[in-house]
Design an enzyme around this catalytic site. Structure first.
Site, short mmCIF file in Angstrom:
data_model
loop_
_atom_site.label_atom_id
_atom_site.label_comp_id
_atom_site.label_asym_id
_atom_site.label_seq_id
_atom_site.Cartn_x
_atom_site.Cartn_y
_atom_site.Cartn_z
N LYS A 1 16.66 -7.80 6.29
CA LYS A 1 15.83 -6.66 6.67
C LYS A 1 15.27 -6.95 8.06
O LYS A 1 14.37 -7.79 8.20
CB LYS A 1 14.71 -6.49 5.64
CG LYS A 1 13.57 -5.58 6.08
CD LYS A 1 12.41 -5.68 5.09
CE LYS A 1 11.15 -5.03 5.64
NZ LYS A 1 10.04 -5.11 4.67
N GLU B 1 11.79 1.06 -3.40
CA GLU B 1 10.88 -0.07 -3.49
C GLU B 1 9.44 0.42 -3.46
O GLU B 1 9.09 1.36 -2.73
CB GLU B 1 11.10 -1.07 -2.36
CG GLU B 1 10.71 -0.57 -0.98
CD GLU B 1 10.58 -1.68 0.05
OE1 GLU B 1 9.45 -2.17 0.23
OE2 GLU B 1 11.58 -2.03 0.68
#
Length: 202
Positions: free
Chosen positions: A122, A33
């Site tokens: 997350k 990411e």
């Protein structure tokens, strides 16, 4: 095996994007990411997605708005990671056919994220909740919920997080920070993969 390690390349610039991504993929880290508060993030993501999209899951972090989701989709990204639990971002992500990993810290945020279609959770910042906090919340989550620990997770405590119920990790400065060379990153990634495989039975 597909290792559940998401490399967080905060601060990466477009000229180094392909070299760094290629190094990570060679080492066995195939989830990447680029946080959107990096320089020209959509340029970096676009390069990575075009070159490595068939071999790796490329996406963005620090995704805060549905507009960011649209731009990421246009750049070729497939993974949306956020620091917060924003139902509008989750729904836009799923509508665009991408994977959604919102940031959560409480049971309320966890269940809100799952109800709106999140693919995984997350836990961020992991240093605040710790393995014991994840273990307590994990006990009430659906058994198949994917849990990533981000912030405070590294090779030295992978085993502790796994025992608490974490399925994987988002790793930032322990893998990449501006100024590191590809050689530096290769050394860090190789060690991280070795420990991950030992802990998770790769």
């Amino acid at each position: 095996m597909t290792r559940n390690i998401v490399a967080i390349l905060r601060g990466i610039t477009p000229p180094e994007a392909l070299t760094i991504a290629g190094t990570l993929i060679e080492c066995g880290i195939t989830k990447i990411e680029v946080p959107l508060n990096s320089p020209d993030p959509f340029d970096s993501i676009g390069q990575m997605a075009r070159t490595y999209g068939a071999d790796a899951l490329i996406g963005a972090g620090t995704v805060l708005t549905p507009e960011d989701v649209t731009r990421l989709k246009d750049a070729g990204g497939a993974l949306v990671v956020s620091p917060d639990c924003n139902p509008a971002v989750i729904e836009a992500t799923k509508a665009a056919g991408m994977l959604s990993y919102p940031g959560v810290l409480t049971p309320t945020e966890c269940f809100s994220a799952l109800r709106h279609g999140a693919d995984g959770l997350k836990f961020f910042p992991g240093t605040l909740i710790g393995p014991e906090g994840v273990k307590a919340i994990r006990a009430v989550l659906p058994k198949d919920t994917e849990v990533l620990a981000v912030g405070g997770a590294g090779p030295e405590n992978f085993a502790e997080w796994k025992a608490a119920g974490a399925d994987g990790f988002g790793i930032g400065s322990a893998l990449y920070k501006p100024g590191l060379t590809a050689t530096d990153i290769r050394e860090r990634a190789t060690r991280m993969v070795a420990v991950f495989d030992e802990v998770f039975g790769g």
